[in-house]
Design a protein around this motif. Structure first.
Motif: not given
Length: 276
Positions: A11-21, A80-94
């Motif tokens: 089993s694998v646990g993965v965290i995506f860190i997404i740049d939104r700058s 569906d919950k994972i995809l919702n988390e991805i959709d909720n990432i707002n643009f803009g940040g450091g």
């Protein structure tokens, strides 16, 4: 009955860190969202929700300046919950890498259900940390905790590429754990990032075989000969039962219970002329 087995479904646990700058989407220049690197990064994370399997977990974290929460690792069965988390990432940040890597580590280590832990960073720019050694040290701490790392770069400049290679190496990986995706990739950013993230999940550290000792459960039937030859005392009242072959056969059947395990099954039958 110990048997050495192989389990290829760690089993694998993965965290995506997404740049939104800002450089991930030239919004002010009128670039369509669907053609942006920000959109491709989110699509790449979503593609991995299909690449993972039952028993795996996935979490989403965006690069920023302040990290006030620990991302939740969500079972891949709750797509569906994972995809919702991805959709909720707002643009803009450091782009503070140090705190993001530490936050991801805390979330991954908090989940005791997974056997492998991995971070995938999707970015196009230089870290915003004041001291580059800070995020390299965090990558080393992750590696020491058994957390591997990949970086997917989107049209990174050469200085950025060199810095990202340093980052994956500090995290215990190889240069090949940095994936360079350009606008000229097959299918553009969208397909390029999705392919790179899926490739990152196929790395040997995540899907290598697990070897373990396994004791299978056993079902045993004990057949006991109860004929007269096993105990002459059936015809001769002076023949002690404790000296008969039947006595020792029954004792041996009872002794076998001591070598069986809690999940084993045993049945006892007497040899006879017919069985109804």
């Amino acid at each position: 009955l110990p048997v050495n087995i192989r389990d290829s479904t760690a089993s694998v646990g993965v965290i995506f860190i997404i740049d939104r700058s800002g450089s991930m989407w030239y919004q002010m220049d009128g670039q369509p969202y669907e053609e942006s690197k920000f959109y491709a990064a989110k699509q790449g994370a979503a593609a991995c929700a299909d690449a993972l399997q039952a028993g795996d977990y996935m979490g989403i974290l965006s690069l920023g300046d302040i990290y006030e929460y620990t991302p939740e690792l969500i079972p891949i069965t709750q797509k569906d919950k994972i995809l919702n988390e991805i959709d909720n990432i707002n643009f803009g940040g450091g782009t503070i890498y140090c705190d993001a890597l530490e936050c991801a580590r805390q979330a991954l280590l908090a989940n005791t259900q997974v056997q492998r832990r991995h971070i995938i960073l999707i970015t196009d720019g230089m870290p915003g940390d004041a001291n580059p050694q800070d995020y390299l040290d965090q990558a080393k701490l992750n590696a020491e905790a058994g957390i591997t790392m990949s970086v997917v770069g989107t049209d990174c400049l050469e200085p950025v590429k060199r810095e990202m290679v340093k980052l994956v190496k500090a995290g215990g990986g190889e240069e090949t754990h940095f994936y360079d995706v350009g606008a000229d990739s097959d299918g553009g950013y969208d397909s390029g990032v999705a392919n790179a993230t899926r490739e990152a999940l196929r790395c040997d550290e995540l899907r290598k075989m697990i070897y373990a000792d396994y004791t299978p459960s056993v079902a045993v039937i004990i057949l006991v000969d109860v004929s007269s030859s096993m105990w002459p005392g059936l015809a001769d009242a002076d023949y002690p039962y404790e000296q008969s072959k039947l006595y020792y056969a029954v004792a041996a059947a009872k002794a076998s219970l001591d070598v069986l395990d809690a999940n084993d099954y045993v049945g006892v039958m007497a040899l006879a002329d017919y069985y109804s």
